[in-house]
Design an enzyme around this catalytic site. Sequence first.
Site, PDB file in Angstrom:
ATOM      1  N   GLU A 194     -79.708  21.551 114.136  1.00 50.87           N
ATOM      2  CA  GLU A 194     -81.047  21.641 114.785  1.00 50.87           C
ATOM      3  C   GLU A 194     -80.965  21.347 116.276  1.00 50.87           C
ATOM      4  OE1 GLU A 194     -80.429  19.841 111.934  1.00 50.87           O
ATOM      5  OE2 GLU A 194     -81.035  21.554 110.727  1.00 50.87           O
ATOM      6  N   ASP A 234     -73.951  23.035 109.312  1.00 49.34           N
ATOM      7  CA  ASP A 234     -75.078  22.149 109.000  1.00 49.34           C
ATOM      8  C   ASP A 234     -75.473  21.363 110.258  1.00 49.34           C
ATOM      9  OD1 ASP A 234     -76.896  20.683 107.489  1.00 49.34           O
ATOM     10  OD2 ASP A 234     -75.395  19.227 106.840  1.00 49.34           O
ATOM     11  N   ASP A 243     -82.929  19.752 103.083  1.00 51.09           N
ATOM     12  CA  ASP A 243     -82.889  18.639 102.132  1.00 51.09           C
ATOM     13  C   ASP A 243     -84.201  18.442 101.393  1.00 51.09           C
ATOM     14  OD1 ASP A 243     -80.348  18.326 103.063  1.00 51.09           O
ATOM     15  OD2 ASP A 243     -80.795  16.612 104.337  1.00 51.09           O
TER      16      ASP A 243
HETATM   17  C1  GLC Z   1     -77.226  17.274 105.390  1.00 51.98           C
HETATM   18  C2  GLC Z   1     -77.305  18.605 104.689  1.00 51.98           C
HETATM   19  C3  GLC Z   1     -76.840  18.461 103.279  1.00 51.98           C
HETATM   20  C4  GLC Z   1     -75.426  17.892 103.282  1.00 51.98           C
HETATM   21  C5  GLC Z   1     -75.382  16.588 104.049  1.00 51.98           C
HETATM   22  C6  GLC Z   1     -73.958  16.057 104.210  1.00 51.98           C
HETATM   23  O1  GLC Z   1     -78.129  16.395 104.831  1.00 51.98           O
HETATM   24  O2  GLC Z   1     -78.588  19.148 104.738  1.00 51.98           O
HETATM   25  O3  GLC Z   1     -76.884  19.691 102.617  1.00 51.98           O
HETATM   26  O4  GLC Z   1     -74.985  17.705 101.988  1.00 51.98           O
HETATM   27  O5  GLC Z   1     -75.930  16.755 105.326  1.00 51.98           O
HETATM   28  O6  GLC Z   1     -73.154  16.939 104.884  1.00 51.98           O
END
Ligand code: GLC
Length: 940
Positions: A572, A569, A649
């Site tokens: 970017e 995650d 998100d």
């Molecule tokens: C980011 C991700 C989300 C995750 C969060 C905490 O917002 O996109 O899916 O739950 O981080 O890790």
Amino acid sequence: MRLSLFFVLTVLVGAGFSDVIFEENFDCRQISQTAVKSGENAVSVSKGSLDFSWLEETGNKLLHKGNDVDAVWDVDIEPYRKNSKTIYISFLLRNLNPDVKHSFAGLGIYNNGNELFGIGNDFESNYFKYYYSGGSRIIGKAPTLVDGEVHLIAARIDFRKGKKDKFTIWLDPLVRRDLNDQNEWKIARGEFEFDFNELRFRAGDENNKWEFDELKIATDWDSLFEYDNSPGGKVSKAIKNAELPGRSEKLDKDVNRFYAKYADLEQVPFSFAIAKEFENVSRLQETPGLRPVFSKTNGRKYVYFDTPAEDDFYGIGEAQGGLKRNGYRIVFYNRDNYNYRIPDKMYQSHPWVMGVRPDGTAYGIIFDTTWKSEIDLRAGILFSVPGDALDFPVYTLEAKNPSRLLEMLGEITGKIDMPPRWAIGYQQCRYSYYPDSRVREIAREFRQRQIPCDVIWLDIHYMDGYRIFTFDPERFPNPKGLNDYLHTKGFKNVWMIDPAPKYEEGYSVYDSGSEIDAWVKTKDGEDYIGKVWPGKTVFPDYTIPRVRKWWADHYQDFLDQGVDGVWNDMNEPAVFEAKGHTMPPDNIHRGGGKLKPGKHIQYHNVYGYLMIKATREGMLQYAPNKRPFVLSRANFLGGQRFGATWTGDNGSTWAHLEQSIPMSLNLSLSGQPFNGPDIGGFVGDATPQLYAHWISAGAYFPFSRSHTANGTKNHEPWSFGEETEKASRRALNKRYRLMPYLYTLFWHSHKNGSAVMKPVFFADPDDKSLRAEDQVFMLGDNLIVIPKWAEDVNLPEGVFRDLEIGDNEKWDKYQCKLLQKGGSIIPVGEKVQSTEELGAVNPITLSIVLDENGKASGRLYEDSGKGYEFKEGEFVVSNFKAERTDGGISVTCDKQVGEFAYDKRFVKIAWITENGISFGYGDICKEIEVMKTDKFEYIE
Ligand code: GLC
């Protein structure tokens, strides 16, 4: 204190006013930059109203809070009014700083210096508002904040002469709309009755960071939207009539490659998108219809295709908006986009467009650069990069139809690896399930309630202080034990790993990385330190081969804990409290191997791509015969080779539920078939109805996972009450029953690059009425999924029959309608709670719908679902055929390929006709005959 329409104003010095462009015919002397004090010009609105009827969602709660600095233009309206009953206005803003609060942009209507009212964006609250002397009123969401880039507000004012002037004002604050489509203007429309002689445009924030770059007022559309830069709906002559390409090559029958004449071919960087080695490259002899022109102007480099207005555009990756991309402008610069607040950037970048002509033939264009770039599809195809970006090739592809085009894209940019079968099962996630006892409880609930599920996900709370590759000793003292438990219950697990380790001496990941000098550098050569979940962090420079190796090696101990899949995650990369929510564009990546050192602006879009590539290598290094599963948030064209992606998100709203279909479809049309949204929506609490609708449709997305943010209500299928639980169970049961079909689709995608989820126009590419249909979608070529909420849908012509699996649920409020195409055979499996219950070759029912000629065929791919033995022949592809006979049908297995071929296999046949279903049973290696009874309503 009286609140002016806008804010306290201070004169800006040198804020970019020099570029104001006006129509030649008009006297522009009146236009000046002025300073006005708050309160001095407040007036009351005498008459007039805005149409608020379309505004249900936003309510009327927030108050205007701005009080800072403005950039102001006053425009004397009289000269324009004399020349036309309608005037058009647009302005561009640059250097918006998204992190500055109290920023505003809008338009005010004045009479003799008195402000009558105004309309504009309050970026702090993210609302589009109507301002009057007594306060403000929300009139909509304000999706105009475009992250420091370029922003366009357009207005149209229609005058009607009466005793006083009556006029209607139309305002469109949306960046990506089709500005020629009058319907789009209804977003903020009001009718007023005023005398007015002045317009004032303002934008401001406390740090004076904005620039009004261009203001245009015109009496006709066309000249209004002729900009030299890409936000315009029209392309300037300089760009349109620019130079023909320099080097032009033929790479394959229908694939060409072009470079600008000015391109420095020595400097063209390594391609991340292109996976294919073209062997017979020759100089292009003919002059193809699809050919770019290249130009350098305004400090940018442009590539332009003057495509016919009738062509429809798709692709461009994970953009917001509808299926059809005509009229869109987006920026390719991967962006953490919480709740999709920023309209023109998303988490992934696919600089690729698919064009479909009226006759159904298709073309594709790859702009092979990783640089920050933008694409504008308002008038042809305009692509641009900053002037200092290295030159890059442009690929054009021609195909007889969109399906073939996608296959060609797969051949060129690479295809997905065959995923482990469990990854195609349903998955349950939340931010976060903890401690480990809660994870066990979730697993138990699924099994007790008999809701099928394959995977439980572990989000960041499992880590020790958000340090990657660690486990919280209290919440997760025994991760191996937990994973073993999940395995015994037929679940796999996926654990999150973010890119940026905590900046902390003594923490092994930081120490070992520092030892090999792993971190991205600032322009001054220092380690760049940003802020993410653990606080201060450093960022591995994945362009460096030794760093990727170091990263891959970290998975050894991690996977030893029985971890099945990895979730990468924030790649970017997201950086909290940083400009643009990421690292500075002039940070330095050092590269190595084929990658030259370069600035972050060059490598930003492949930061996630390189990270997941290294993750995947780590997984394969650990277990060479286990198909890895990596889920990534950021990615780039071609990155489908390394992982699946989800769409970040989103919010728990109807809008985002509906948005999820065109978004996943366009990702699928951009080479990434394995994708899907957070079912239920991430930000906020889903209502029971929203969740039920979402999972009922989400059950058919290629990647099917429920997820929700920290602090929201529970979002498990059973958390919303019985009705939603029932709907979820039904929908997921159907996903699992369709597993043989779905798995075959993934295999097709792996073999030939085809999409798993497709728009309905693929079924009939020259039927123009299907081109924008994005409430419904197809799985493969034979199944149409129609969500319950879909209205007035456009469906392909031909034979389609209801595919009812599990029970007759016509009364159900949530289930999607499934339509099976005439001429197809869809293999349907048995009810299971997890794909772990399946072997390689499993019991099936062949669901058959004949075409007009009384024929049908279908294919089934089967293997172990796990390793790579299929590459050595351990699989079977079965080709089934059905034909009408006297009073029935005959079904055979036409051909089998692969070592798992069988010479006896008893299958059920479900023959669906317009009157019902007829069943049969027999050995498919012989002939199975089914007599028409039409007795049944659904496939059990
Ligand atoms: C980011 C991700 C989300 C995750 C969060 C905490 O917002 O996109 O899916 O739950 O981080 O890790």
